[in-house]
Structure formats: C-alpha cells, structure tokens
Design an enzyme around this catalytic site. Structure first.
Site, short mmCIF file in Angstrom:
data_model
loop_
_atom_site.label_atom_id
_atom_site.label_comp_id
_atom_site.label_asym_id
_atom_site.label_seq_id
_atom_site.Cartn_x
_atom_site.Cartn_y
_atom_site.Cartn_z
N ASP A 94 0.73 -1.29 0.01
CA ASP A 94 0.05 -0.02 -0.06
C ASP A 94 0.93 1.26 0.07
O ASP A 94 2.00 1.05 0.05
CB ASP A 94 -1.04 -0.02 0.93
N ASP A 267 -7.80 -7.27 1.87
CA ASP A 267 -6.81 -7.55 3.16
C ASP A 267 -7.42 -6.89 4.25
O ASP A 267 -7.96 -5.84 4.50
CB ASP A 267 -5.30 -6.74 2.76
N CYS A 305 -10.82 -28.75 9.48
CA CYS A 305 -9.86 -27.95 8.85
C CYS A 305 -8.45 -28.63 8.67
O CYS A 305 -8.16 -29.48 9.38
CB CYS A 305 -9.61 -26.80 9.82
N CYS A 307 -5.54 -27.24 8.56
CA CYS A 307 -4.13 -26.51 8.77
C CYS A 307 -3.45 -27.22 9.83
O CYS A 307 -3.86 -28.24 10.45
CB CYS A 307 -4.52 -25.15 9.54
N CYS A 310 -4.89 -27.65 13.39
CA CYS A 310 -6.05 -28.53 13.51
C CYS A 310 -5.58 -30.01 13.29
O CYS A 310 -6.25 -31.09 13.88
CB CYS A 310 -7.16 -28.17 12.67
N HIS A 336 -4.05 -20.84 11.75
CA HIS A 336 -5.39 -21.64 11.50
C HIS A 336 -6.32 -20.20 10.80
O HIS A 336 -7.08 -20.62 9.98
CB HIS A 336 -6.12 -21.85 12.81
ZN LIG Z 1 -7.11 -25.02 11.61
#
Ligand SMILES: [Zn+2]
Ligand SMILES: CNc1nc2cc(C(=O)NN)ccc2[nH]1
Length: 373
Positions: A94, A267, A305, A307, A310, A336
C-alpha cells in the site's frame, strides 16, 4: 503486456459476485482472494513456506513502515522485498496514505505531500506521490498503490470534495513517475461517504486507465450499511475487465458482502490480530480460547480444517498455551485463522463457479455468530 492482468472466469448471474484469476510477474492467483498482511515484511509469526502451504498467492506489505524501517534503500540493495523476505509469490504494497492519515494531528498535508513525525524515533519525515512511488519501486512489489488521502469518517462535504480532487491529482503524479514495466499501479477511489464525489473519483481515475482499482476510505468507522451503500455505488461504475480491491476489509461477513458487490481482493489485519489475542475463527463464529469451556475439549479448533494446528493439536492444548502466554499458541492460531480465510474464499469462489453463491451467502450468514463465543 501490462504487469497485472485480470481474467474473468465466471460472473454470478444474480449478483455482482465473480470468480477470476489475476496474473502478476510473481505468479497468478484465483479471485476472490484474501491477502495476509505482512506489515513489516513479515506476516507475524508465519514463515513464507507456511504461507505457500496454506495457499496464499499474494501478501500485503506497508510502504509507510518499510520507509521508516529499514528504509527502502536497504531493501533495494537486498534485491527487493521478495528476496529480502524470501517470498516468491505476489506482493501488494500500500502507499502509506492510510497510515500517514491515521497519525491524526501529527501530520501536515499540503499539495506537495505530507510531513509527519516518525512513530519510531519522532524524526520529521515527508511522503508524497513521488516518494511513495520511489519506495514502492525500490521494494519491487507486483502491485503498487497510488498515494492518496484516506478521508476520515465523518468528514464534511467540502473537505471530502477538496481531498478527493487532490487524491486525483496525486494519482496523476504517481502515474507519471511509476515507470517500472514489472509493476502495476492501482488507483484508489476516495470520495468519503458522498456518492457524487465517489462517482467523480471513479471517472477521473478510470480516465487514467489503471490496471486495477481499489475502493479506499471505507471501513473507517462508518456503519456497515453505509459502507455497503458506498461500495455498491462505487463498484458498479468500475471497469469489469480490471481487478477491484476493497482496502482493509475484513471480517467474514464483510468479505461475503464485498464479494456480492463485485470485489475481487481483500486485506485485513483481523485474522492475525485476533489470533494474537487468543481467538480462533471458525465457520460458526469466533472461539475465545481462554474460555473455560475449552479446558478438556480435545477436538481440533475446527472439524474438517486441514491446517497444521488442526491436524496436530487440540483446543485444550491451545487454550493452555494461550493462558501460559506461550508464543507457539499464537502462532498456531495465526496459522489456523489465515488458513480458515483461504478455505473460506475458496469455498465462496467455488459457489460462484457452480452458480450457487446466493445459497452460500444465506447459509453462511444464517450460521455465523457475529460475536465472539
Ligand atoms: Zn485449522
Ligand atoms: C480497517 N479499515 C481500513 N480502511 C482503509 C482504507 C485505506 C485507504 O483508503 N487507503 N488509501 C487503506 C486501508 C484501510 N483499512
């Protein structure tokens, strides 16, 4: 061949929602997309490898912060921001407009630019269209944002009118000096909360034919209904063959509404900021991990999830880490939350492609608990 191009994949027949691809010198990424924020050349607590693993195609970094520290000369000497932070995906920087105008009375605005005091050491600094472009060319970001004034809310009509006219003149000055063929310069629509000024800002910027356009000056404290009203009015006047970027937005409900109005890029510091406050984002709302309810909850943060957090840890363990002030707990929540937003945008994009965006939106809004649990 322009550095940044937009490819429309599917327009939702019933709303402004659309799925596309944005092509940049550092790869292409699907839209709608959420950009993790790496203000000081780092997405706090997350490595470039982890950003790639979670599917991030583009990250945001801030000109204001890197201008003050370490300075764009050093980053240029390092070979640019991609090399400096070892990130080979796309980068959007930016322009500093928002940060500088957030400094309030610590800054002085003239036609030339803005004088302000560094929040780091109090020294006097000057940012202008020319300086902002020089910094962003040193950084070598793929998408460069024009230097503008983010009009505060509320602002009276005369102030908004004069400021928006100056933002247009500044955009012209940015265009004149941002000559790098490998970087695309996006104009930023301002106009405060006045439809006629938003229209004027759009028309004057589109006249300059930028490769993409941001809707600025929103999510600055106005009611959400007013934000959506301004958004709807503004986006419908923007060219369909160029990306639209809504700056600083937002929470999942705002992302869905923004996509419905035709926004491609978003964003927000929200996912990493609330992670550092010990909160996890899920499809049904936020989990405040310190809450006693998670003491013996050995399930992952969110069922389904994929990730790292998780796949390997429980809510009970993460609650313990957060209460013990263990940095690893905040890292897991950041990983996460960022992956949640990537999955969220992917699901939303799929719903557009399969012509069921309306159902996705209703289903999400019916199940999303806006408050923190
Ligand atoms: Zn997760
Ligand atoms: C969190 N809200 C929010 N509004 C923003 C507006 C701008 C803007 O108009 N830049 N020129 C940038 C970042 C923002 N973040």
């Amino acid at each position: 061949m322009p550095a940044i191009t937009y490819e429309l994949i599917k327009q939702d027949p019933a709303t402004g929602a659309r799925a596309g691809i944005i092509h940049t010198p550092h790869g292409s990424f699907p839209t709608p997309i959420f950009m993790p924020v790496g203000t000081q050349a780092s997405v706090k607590g997350v490595s470039p490898e982890e950003l790639h693993d979670m599917g991030a195609g583009i990250i945001l970094s801030n000109t204001y912060h890197l201008f003050l520290r370490p300075g764009s000369d050093l980053v240029r000497e390092a070979g640019g921001l991609h090399k400096f932070m070892n990130w080979d995906g796309a980068i959007l920087t930016d322009s500093g407009g928002f940060q500088v105008f957030s400094l309030g009375d610590l800054r002085k605005i003239t036609e030339e630019g803005v004088t302000f005091r560094s929040h780091i050491d109090g020294s006097k600094k000057f940012l202008s269209p020319e300086v902002s472009m020089k910094v962003q060319m040193d950084l070598g970001s793929d998408i460069v944002m024009a230097f503008d004034e983010c009009i505060p809310y509320p602002a009276d009509y005369d102030y908004a009118k004069a400021s928006t006219a100056r933002t247009t003149r500044w955009a012209q000055r940015c265009k004149e000096v941002m000559t790098s063929p490998h970087q695309g310069l996006f104009g930023i629509v301002q106009g405060g909360m006045y439809k006629d000024l938003r229209t004027r800002s759009v028309n004057e910027l589109v006249e300059m034919d930028f490769p993409g356009y941001a809707v600025g000056g929103l999510s600055v404290g106005e009611p959400k209904e007013l934000m959506y009203e301004m958004l709807d009015h503004t986006v419908e006047q923007l060219p369909k063959d160029k990306p639209r970027y809504l700056m600083g937005v937002g929470t999942p409900d705002c992302l869905v509404e923004g996509v419905m109005h035709g926004i491609d890029m978003f964003d927000c510091v929200f996912p990493t900021r609330v992670a550092r406050n010990g909160t996890a984002m899920t499809w049904n709302g936020r989990l405040v991990m310190k809450n006693a309810e998670f003491t013996s909850d050995f399930r992952p943060l969110e069922e389904g999830c994929d990730c790292y957090a998780c796949r390997n840890f429980s809510r009970a363990y993460i609650r313990h880490l957060v209460r013990a002030n263990e940095i690893f707990g905040l890292r897991l929540l950041s990983l996460h939350n960022l992956r949640f937003l990537q999955r969220f945008m992917h699901e939303m994009r799929q719903s557009i492609i399969e012509e069921r965006f309306g159902e996705f939106r209703r289903n999400f809004l019916d199940n999303y608990n806006y408050g923190a649990k």
